[in-house]
Every structure is written in C-alpha cells, then in structure tokens.
Scaffold this active site. Structure first.
Site, mmCIF file in Angstrom:
data_model
loop_
_atom_site.group_PDB
_atom_site.id
_atom_site.type_symbol
_atom_site.label_atom_id
_atom_site.label_comp_id
_atom_site.label_asym_id
_atom_site.label_seq_id
_atom_site.Cartn_x
_atom_site.Cartn_y
_atom_site.Cartn_z
ATOM 1 N N SER A 13 37.260 29.257 38.998
ATOM 2 C CA SER A 13 35.860 29.002 38.662
ATOM 3 C C SER A 13 35.744 27.640 37.984
ATOM 4 O O SER A 13 36.728 27.112 37.449
ATOM 5 C CB SER A 13 35.372 30.087 37.685
ATOM 6 O OG SER A 13 34.097 29.763 37.175
ATOM 7 N N TYR B 154 36.177 35.040 29.614
ATOM 8 C CA TYR B 154 36.133 34.740 31.058
ATOM 9 C C TYR B 154 36.839 33.419 31.337
ATOM 10 O O TYR B 154 37.664 33.321 32.258
ATOM 11 C CB TYR B 154 34.671 34.681 31.519
ATOM 12 C CG TYR B 154 34.492 34.440 33.008
ATOM 13 C CD1 TYR B 154 34.829 35.418 33.939
ATOM 14 C CD2 TYR B 154 33.985 33.228 33.484
ATOM 15 C CE1 TYR B 154 34.670 35.200 35.304
ATOM 16 C CE2 TYR B 154 33.809 33.000 34.840
ATOM 17 C CZ TYR B 154 34.152 33.984 35.751
ATOM 18 O OH TYR B 154 33.991 33.768 37.099
HETATM 19 P P1 NDP Z 1 30.810 40.191 43.207
HETATM 20 O O1 NDP Z 1 30.490 41.000 41.996
HETATM 21 O O2 NDP Z 1 29.863 40.195 44.340
HETATM 22 O O3 NDP Z 1 32.249 40.571 43.760
HETATM 23 C C1 NDP Z 1 33.308 40.953 42.928
HETATM 24 C C2 NDP Z 1 34.290 41.737 43.736
HETATM 25 O O4 NDP Z 1 35.401 42.105 42.894
HETATM 26 C C3 NDP Z 1 33.700 43.024 44.280
HETATM 27 O O5 NDP Z 1 34.043 43.118 45.646
HETATM 28 C C4 NDP Z 1 34.397 44.113 43.482
HETATM 29 O O6 NDP Z 1 34.645 45.253 44.318
HETATM 30 C C5 NDP Z 1 35.712 43.450 43.134
HETATM 31 N N1 NDP Z 1 36.364 44.055 41.967
HETATM 32 C C6 NDP Z 1 35.932 44.117 40.689
HETATM 33 N N2 NDP Z 1 36.802 44.808 39.930
HETATM 34 C C7 NDP Z 1 37.806 45.191 40.766
HETATM 35 C C8 NDP Z 1 38.992 45.936 40.600
HETATM 36 N N3 NDP Z 1 39.356 46.448 39.391
HETATM 37 N N4 NDP Z 1 39.796 46.139 41.676
HETATM 38 C C9 NDP Z 1 39.446 45.655 42.882
HETATM 39 N N5 NDP Z 1 38.337 44.945 43.099
HETATM 40 C C10 NDP Z 1 37.524 44.715 42.055
HETATM 41 O O7 NDP Z 1 31.024 38.698 42.656
HETATM 42 P P2 NDP Z 1 31.544 37.328 43.337
HETATM 43 O O8 NDP Z 1 31.653 37.453 44.787
HETATM 44 O O9 NDP Z 1 30.722 36.253 42.763
HETATM 45 O O10 NDP Z 1 32.987 37.224 42.676
HETATM 46 C C11 NDP Z 1 34.163 37.002 43.394
HETATM 47 C C12 NDP Z 1 35.062 36.052 42.600
HETATM 48 O O11 NDP Z 1 34.444 34.772 42.498
HETATM 49 C C13 NDP Z 1 35.362 36.499 41.162
HETATM 50 O O12 NDP Z 1 36.729 36.285 40.875
HETATM 51 C C14 NDP Z 1 34.502 35.559 40.337
HETATM 52 O O13 NDP Z 1 35.038 35.342 39.043
HETATM 53 C C15 NDP Z 1 34.569 34.309 41.193
HETATM 54 N N6 NDP Z 1 33.501 33.336 40.920
HETATM 55 C C16 NDP Z 1 32.188 33.657 41.146
HETATM 56 C C17 NDP Z 1 31.201 32.747 40.828
HETATM 57 C C18 NDP Z 1 29.757 33.068 40.983
HETATM 58 O O14 NDP Z 1 28.928 32.304 40.462
HETATM 59 N N7 NDP Z 1 29.368 34.133 41.667
HETATM 60 C C19 NDP Z 1 31.526 31.413 40.304
HETATM 61 C C20 NDP Z 1 32.933 31.180 40.143
HETATM 62 C C21 NDP Z 1 33.867 32.109 40.446
HETATM 63 P P3 NDP Z 1 34.535 46.790 43.858
HETATM 64 O O15 NDP Z 1 33.577 46.853 42.726
HETATM 65 O O16 NDP Z 1 34.077 47.479 45.093
HETATM 66 O O17 NDP Z 1 35.943 47.150 43.483
#
Ligand code: NDP
Length: 244
Positions: A140, A153
């Site tokens: 990020s 974070y």
């Molecule tokens: P979402 O909330 O849409 O996606 C997050 C994903 O992580 C979900 O598919 C969720 O699936 C999964 N997840 C959460 N906890 C667990 C767990 N314990 N085991 C397995 N899967 C897990 O957010 P984003 O798509 O935005 O996030 C994806 C990545 O991008 C993250 O690492 C985030 O930090 C990073 N990011 C996002 C930014 C943004 O602005 N959106 C900016 C910078 C980085 P489920 O709940 O079904 O398990």
C-alpha cells in the site's frame, strides 16, 4: 491483453472474494491464466469460479489458519498442477488512532496482512520455485507513508515491504518478487472500519479520490506477463488526485 498468451500458467489469489483480488482473478483469466481463488466467503469465490470457467477453482481458506493454506496448496497441486503465481492480496484495514486501544483489530491486521502473506508464501514456495514463478505482494501507499491514525496498518505494510525486498534478493533468479503499493481504491476495504470518526473521514476521502480495482488488476497482470528476465520490483500507484 493477449488472450491465452499465458495458457497453462496457474495463479493463486488470496482474498479473491472481492475488490482487488476479484478484479485480479478476472484480469489474469483474460490473459489465459487458470486461477485458484482463496477466501473465507466461499459462496462469493464459488460464484466467481463458475463465472470464470476455464479451470478456475474456489478454495475456502483463512490466511491466519496455516492448515487451511496447506490444504489449499494440496488442491492446487492436485487439480491445477501447482502454482506459478501467488498474489498475496488478502488484507484488512481497520484504521483507528493507536490510542483508541483497539487491540484485537491491531492484532488482526498483523495476522492477516503480514503473517498471512508470510504463511501463504511459505506454504506455496516449492510450487512457485518449480519452473520459475512470481510472488506478488499487495502492499500500500501506507507501506511508504505513515500518518497519524494508521499506525498498525502502516506497520503491516512497511513490514511487508521490508520482507519482500529481503525475499526478492533471496529468491532471485528463480522467483520474481513484485510489490504493488496502491493508493485509494474503491472496494469493500473501508466498510470494515469500526472507529466511527475515522470511517467517516476515510469514506469522504475515498469517495473523492478512488480509482478502481480493475485499474490495479491490470497493473498486476502487466507485471506478471513480462518476460521472466524482467522484474518490476515495486509499483507505487496512486489516483492522480491523491496527494499524500
Ligand atoms: P476488500 O475488502 O474488497 O478485499 C479484502 C479481501 O481479503 C477479501 O477478499 C477478504 O475475503 C480477504 N480476507 C480478509 N481477511 C482474510 C483472512 N483472514 N483470510 C483470507 N482472506 C481474507 O479490499 P481490497 O480489495 O481493497 O483489499 C485487498 C488488498 O489491497 C489488501 O491487502 C489491502 O490492504 C490492499 N490495499 C487496498 C487499498 C484500497 O484502497 N482499497 C489500497 C492499498 C492496498 P473474505 O472476507 O471472504 O475472507
């Protein structure tokens, strides 16, 4: 995109049930990859796998539960012949002032974002090494810019960056390590914030600023489709409107 130019390559994506992970699954499928979709919400990844077809499989896995990752790796080996790409994307962003003492949420971020990525990598590494693979770590802007209110974070994402750079040196030339550092992207990420004041401020910022998950997915797909001799080590990508 070059349809089917990567036919036969297999990409494992953690957190494929929404946001960047889901978009990456679509982008890589369009480029000819077969994908293994990992997440806890199995209904969402199953529906996506059904839609993508072409050998896509859904595997219920929690990145904080090593056994579930070991079982996932076994299925990827048995059903798809092993992983060529691992996208460590699963993450949570439960922002709050450090002084608000949200200890459980701070711990969850470290366990999912940092330790979860390390565990998934350790479990899939033999598959990635076999034939020359790619490790894509979704960090990020918060991995390079710390600010008041995102201490825990930022710690996970700065940690991911340091770990990734060490790993890049350790694993080259067999495995490419690619770090992607997005700014604000419109996904479900902010929905899970529980600290009211923080949530409101972040939602306003995201509404005014965000780019889409597809924007990031295209960049991931670009990085993993370069010739293996070319390594895009670190990609910082902000919305043009985002200042810091
Ligand atoms: P979402 O909330 O849409 O996606 C997050 C994903 O992580 C979900 O598919 C969720 O699936 C999964 N997840 C959460 N906890 C667990 C767990 N314990 N085991 C397995 N899967 C897990 O957010 P984003 O798509 O935005 O996030 C994806 C990545 O991008 C993250 O690492 C985030 O930090 C990073 N990011 C996002 C930014 C943004 O602005 N959106 C900016 C910078 C980085 P489920 O709940 O079904 O398990």
């Amino acid at each position: 995109m070059h349809a089917n130019s990567h036919s036969g390559r297999v990409a494992v994506i953690t957190g494929a049930s929404s946001g960047i992970g889901e978009a990456t699954a679509r982008a890589l499928t369009a480029d000819g990859f077969r994908v293994a979709l990992l997440a806890r919400r199995v209904d969402r990844i199953q529906a996506l796998a059904d839609e993508l077809g072409d050998g896509a499989i859904a595997i219920e896995a929690d990145v904080t539960d090593r056994d579930s990752l070991v079982a996932a790796a076994q299925r990827v080996q048995d059903e798809l012949g092993g992983a060529d790409v691992l996208v460590n994307n699963a993450g949570v962003m439960l922002l709050a002032p450090f002084t608000s003492e949200q200890r459980a949420e701070q711990r969850q971020m470290v366990e999912v974002n940092l330790l979860g990525a390390m565990t998934a990598t350790e479990v899939f590494l033999d598959q990635l090494r076999d034939g020359g693979g790619d490790l894509v770590n979704i960090s990020s802007v918060a991995g390079r810019t710390a600010r008041a209110g995102n201490a825990a974070y930022a710690a996970t994402k700065w940690g991911m960056n340091g770990w990734s750079e060490a790993l890049r040196q350790e694993l080259q030339p067999d495995v490419r390590v690619i770090v992607v550092e997005p700014g604000a992207v419109a996904t479900e990420l902010v929905n899970h914030i529980t600290h009211g004041e923080t949530k409101e401020a972040i939602e306003q910022f995201y509404d005014a600023t965000s780019i889409t998950a597809d924007d990031i997915a295209e960049i991931i797909a670009f990085a993993v489709t370069r010739p293996h001799s070319v390594s895009l080590n670190e990609i910082l990508v902000r919305p043009t409107r985002q200042q810091g």
